[in-house]
Each structure stands twice: as C-alpha cells, then as structure tokens.
Design a protein around this motif. Structure first.
Motif, PDB file in Angstrom:
ATOM      1  N   THR A 189       0.814  -1.222   0.000  1.00  0.00           N
ATOM      2  CA  THR A 189       0.000   0.000   0.000  1.00  0.00           C
ATOM      3  C   THR A 189       0.844   1.267   0.000  1.00  0.00           C
ATOM      4  O   THR A 189       0.350   2.350   0.315  1.00  0.00           O
ATOM      5  N   THR A 190       2.123   1.156  -0.342  1.00  0.00           N
ATOM      6  CA  THR A 190       2.998   2.322  -0.489  1.00  0.00           C
ATOM      7  C   THR A 190       3.081   2.698  -1.966  1.00  0.00           C
ATOM      8  O   THR A 190       2.486   2.042  -2.826  1.00  0.00           O
ATOM      9  N   ASP A 191       3.868   3.739  -2.276  1.00  0.00           N
ATOM     10  CA  ASP A 191       4.018   4.121  -3.685  1.00  0.00           C
ATOM     11  C   ASP A 191       5.244   3.474  -4.322  1.00  0.00           C
ATOM     12  O   ASP A 191       5.795   3.998  -5.298  1.00  0.00           O
ATOM     13  N   CYS A 459      -1.731  13.569 -11.410  1.00  0.00           N
ATOM     14  CA  CYS A 459      -3.144  13.170 -11.412  1.00  0.00           C
ATOM     15  C   CYS A 459      -3.302  11.734 -11.915  1.00  0.00           C
ATOM     16  O   CYS A 459      -4.052  10.935 -11.336  1.00  0.00           O
ATOM     17  N   GLU A 460      -2.577  11.385 -12.982  1.00  0.00           N
ATOM     18  CA  GLU A 460      -2.681  10.034 -13.541  1.00  0.00           C
ATOM     19  C   GLU A 460      -2.118   8.994 -12.580  1.00  0.00           C
ATOM     20  O   GLU A 460      -2.703   7.903 -12.415  1.00  0.00           O
ATOM     21  N   LEU A 464      -4.263   5.867 -10.991  1.00  0.00           N
ATOM     22  CA  LEU A 464      -3.843   4.472 -11.079  1.00  0.00           C
ATOM     23  C   LEU A 464      -3.615   3.867  -9.697  1.00  0.00           C
ATOM     24  O   LEU A 464      -3.948   2.698  -9.461  1.00  0.00           O
ATOM     25  N   GLY A 465      -3.087   4.657  -8.780  1.00  0.00           N
ATOM     26  CA  GLY A 465      -2.856   4.163  -7.428  1.00  0.00           C
ATOM     27  C   GLY A 465      -4.143   3.844  -6.694  1.00  0.00           C
ATOM     28  O   GLY A 465      -4.224   2.843  -5.958  1.00  0.00           O
ATOM     29  N   ARG A 472      -0.171   6.333  -5.001  1.00  0.00           N
ATOM     30  CA  ARG A 472       0.047   6.571  -6.427  1.00  0.00           C
ATOM     31  C   ARG A 472       0.714   5.352  -7.036  1.00  0.00           C
ATOM     32  O   ARG A 472       1.357   4.568  -6.342  1.00  0.00           O
ATOM     33  N   GLU A 473       0.557   5.187  -8.332  1.00  0.00           N
ATOM     34  CA  GLU A 473       1.282   4.171  -9.088  1.00  0.00           C
ATOM     35  C   GLU A 473       2.190   4.937 -10.040  1.00  0.00           C
ATOM     36  O   GLU A 473       1.735   5.533 -11.015  1.00  0.00           O
TER      37      GLU A 473
END
Length: 487
Positions: A189-191, A459-460, A464-465, A472-473
C-alpha cells in the motif's frame, strides 16, 4: 543532443527589453532548488525565478530517494507545489543542462544562476571485481524501487541468491535493507514502483549483511532509521557482542554526540536481548563491524557474477590528534559469500562544462554559495552571478531540512551582491530570462514539460494508485511520463 551555438537574437533581445526584473534560474528541482526558489521569491519582490530540471517530474530525492514506506517525509512536496503556483515562477522540466542548454548560455540569459542539481553519480571503491554482475550502487537500487526512469531497466537479480551484502551503515543503507526484508503486505500500500514490488514478491533474499569499516559507535545512521529497521516483524538480528566493547575514544565520541549514543544504545539492546539463532525460514539481518572490502569474488561459471566479498579486518586509530577515529587494515582477511552487493558508500556530484569543480570532494568551490573561479590565491575570485546550493555546495550530507538553511545562506549572498551592485550593472542590466530560454529551447525542439505537465502526471499516478489502494502508481519510463505530460 549536442549544444548548439548561442544564436544572434540574444543580443537583440537584450536591447529590446524595456523593464529590468531580476532574472533567476535555478538548476535542479529537489529540496535545495525549491527552497532556493522560495527564498528568492520572498527576498526580492521583483525577481522572476525559473527552475530547470532534466526530469519531467520535480522534487528530486523527495520523489526518487525517500523510501516508499516513509510517506510522511514526502509531504514537503506540497510546500514546493505552492511555490510553483507563484506567478513569478516557471518550471522547465525535461531540460538537461549540458545537452539541451549549456551553463554559459544560461548565464547569458539570466542575471543569477543557482546550481542545485545534487549528486546523480556514485563514489567508486576502486577494488578488484567492482564491475562484476550483481553489484549495484545503493542509488541505482533506490531509484529502481522508487520508479526513477533512468533505472527502470536495472532489473536486479533477487532470485538467484538468498544473501545480499550492503556496504555502508548510513540511512540509505538501512533504507535498502528495510525494503529487502520488510513483509510484502506492508509495502503493497505504499508508492513503491510496480516493477520493484513484483520483483520483491519473487525474491529469494533472506539474509542481509550491513557492513561497516568502523564500529557501532561510528555507525552513520540515525536512531529513528535504525529503530524502524529493527522493528521489522519476525526479523532475526545478529551482531557480535565483542564489537560493542568501547575504547576511551569511543566513550568520548558517545559523550559528545547524542545521535551516536542513541544508535549505540539500540544496538546494545539488540545484542543483549536478541535470540542466539534464527528459526527456520526466518529473515535475517546481520550487522558486521570493523571490516573493509578488499575485493569482490566472482565465478567465471556464472557470467562473471559476484559470489562473495573478501574483507580485511580493521582497527580504529585516532586521526592526527583530532579525536576522530579512522579504520586501518590489520592484514587479516575473511570471505563472505553472497550473490548480490549494494554499495552505499556515498553519492557524487557531476560537473558540467564551464563549472569550477573539486573532483576529490565532489563539490563546487564556493564561499557561502558564491562560486569561486580561482582558489589558488588571495583574494579568491568569484564567478559573477553564479551560485550553488545543496549537495553540490556542501557535499552529499544532511537531511531534507538541511537544504533550507543552505538555501537561506545562498540567497542571502545573492541579496548582498545585489545591494553592492554586482549583478545589475551596465550591459548586464537587461537579460532575456524566461522568454529567452523558452525561445532557445523551442529552436532546438526540446519538449519542455511545465509544472502543469507534472500535474497531469501527478493526477494520472494518483488515479492508477487508487485502483490498487496505493497513494500513487508511479509512471516509471520516459515514454510514459512524456506521453502523459504532453497529453
């Protein structure tokens, strides 16, 4: 892209400008760069400040260096984003100093150029076998798991060995060890970059050795980072109790340094209460002190891959009566088998053409941020309008907040030089600045990513995240980043 000659319109632009705002360009969008921009905008209400960065994504090590399981440290990016909303600020992303634009051209365009691009290379050990496969710098590994586009294809082999050796015991070394040893659900659950998480899911590494030249008193990490590493669930931690014996000089060091004292206390507690042996299938962390790498061992049967490290045992010796202790070899050696080595021995800044540089120290010669062109005599000569901040100024030391004080000092020097008339005089009164840079880059077909382009990426990545319960992804290739930024 090769540097093109400066075009003739520069001089025509100089003559056509009617007003004379202070034009400032900061190279590098990490903490040092954004703190410099923020302080400059506040200190001089007539200043226009632009940041140039080779990446389409801003924030430097806040994005690509801070560990994915440290989200609280990344909150500072919100402060930098507020700076970017200032009407007198502009972000030139995807613009590389030295290829898209030269330092001499920036100095012709702007009254003030502040170099704050940090350290994007690594110190070398210069010992036999350093080029063997399976040996990486910690910087490369950190960039890989943080989704930096330069290291997307690093693909470290985590499946062919159960043992990794990390050379160094600073905070970066501890970050790397923690990522290798931390339970996967805690990273999910991290980036962390998706490609890194997928590789860690298949990892065979169960033993990590953190090796230092000196003793536990001199370990270069902070207590906070060490406590977090030691707190990993179901982790067996090992260190030799004999390594904890202190000399009178060690006692003096601990007495005068609270951080070193806390680190030593934490390590002592582990040695006192930890189990003597790991249980089956338990992940292991081994602290090894008083060892320096002598050579890397390799096997010709495995495509010149590293199979171990030969260490020389060391002893501590006071350096010139300074109270500081250095490690010296004892002539005794031992081998440690492993299939992966991560060198966490320090970052190194890289010079650009036209920049005075101390290669041994990896810094630009400066006085309070003012770049020196000649340090051989007295008085020292200054490069007018050229300044440094951050690691390029002081070396790769300190935390994110250290750059705030570093930027304040550099901006104070700029303001002093302005008051003394050293920057806005005669032929240098008018400079093209932002518009000049924009036109020059357009003429070279450089695809500038403005801050609004980064906001599209941001934003993207968050979109995705959210699909995977992550903050974020990260988009981790140049192609993906530029495609989204320019959409």
């Amino acid at each position: 892209m090769a540097i093109l000659p400066t075009t003739k319109w520069f001089s025509r632009r100089l003559a056509s400008l009617s007003s004379h705002p202070l034009r400032v360009c900061v190279v590098g969008s990490g903490p040092a760069g954004f703190y410099t921009a923020e302080k400059m905008l506040k200190a001089h209400q007539g200043a226009e400040v632009d940041i140039v960065d080779r990446l389409p994504t801003p924030f430097g090590l806040v994005r690509s260096g801070v560990a994915p399981d440290h989200p609280e440290t990344k909150i500072v990016a919100n402060q930098y984003s507020r700076v970017a909303q200032n009407d007198r600020f502009f972000y030139f992303g995807n613009v590389s100093l030295g290829s898209a634009i030269s330092l001499s051209e920036l100095r012709e365009l702007y009254h003030v150029v502040v170099l704050a691009y940090g350290a994007e290379s690594d110190r070398a050990l210069r010992i036999p076998g350093e080029d063997l496969a399976g040996i990486y710098s910690a910087r490369q590994f950190v960039w890989w798991y943080n989704g930096h586009p330069d290291c997307r294809s690093l693909n470290p082999d985590l499946q062919s060995t159960d043992t990794a050796v990390i050379l160094g015991q600073g905070n970066v070394a501890l970050d790397v060890a923690r990522i290798l040893l931390r339970p996967l659900p805690e990273l999910a659950t991290t980036d962390i970059a998706d490609h890194a998480f997928a590789a860690l899911k298949e990892s065979s590494i169960r033993k990590v050795y953190l090796v230092g030249r000196r003793g536990p008193v001199q370990a270069a990490c902070t207590a906070k980072e060490l406590r977090e590493l030691l707190g990993i669930k179901d982790l067996y931690v090992n260190l030799k109790k004999a390594d904890l014996l202190k000399s009178p000089l060690d006692e003096e060091e601990i007495k005068n340094n609270r951080i070193q004292r806390r680190v030593y206390e934490l390590l002592s507690k582990v040695a006192a209460v930890g189990p003597s042996h790991p249980i089956p299938n338990q992940r292991e962390l081994h602290f090894v002190f008083f060892r320096k790498p002598d050579r890397f061992l390799g096997s010709t049967n495995k495509f010149n891959h590293v199979t171990g490290v030969r260490f020389e045992k060391t002893a501590l010796k006071e350096s010139d009566g300074s109270g500081k202790q250095i490690a010296i070899g004892t002539g005794q050696f031992e081998d440690l088998e492993c299939g992966m080595v991560l060198k966490s021995i320090g970052y190194k800044s890289v010079p650009v053409d036209g920049l005075p540089f101390y290669h041994q120290k990896g810094v630009v010669p400066n006085i309070k941020g003012r770049v020196l062109s000649d340090t051989s005599g007295e008085p020292a000569y200054l490069e007018r309008g050229l300044y440094v901040c951050g690691w390029l100024k002081r070396g790769p030391t300190g935390i994110i907040g250290t750059n705030l004080f570093c930027a304040e000092e550099t901006v104070e020097s700029i303001c002093e030089d302005l008051k003394q008339g050293a920057l806005l005089t005669g032929s240098s009164l008018s400079k093209p600045g932002r518009e000049g840079l924009r036109q020059l880059l357009d003429s070279r077909d450089v695809r500038v990513v403005p801050f609004s382009g980064w906001e599209k990426i941001d934003c993207e990545e968050k979109r995705l995240g959210a699909l995977r319960n992550k903050p974020r992804e990260k988009l981790a290739t140049w192609e993906e980043l530029l495609q989204v930024a320019n959409a």
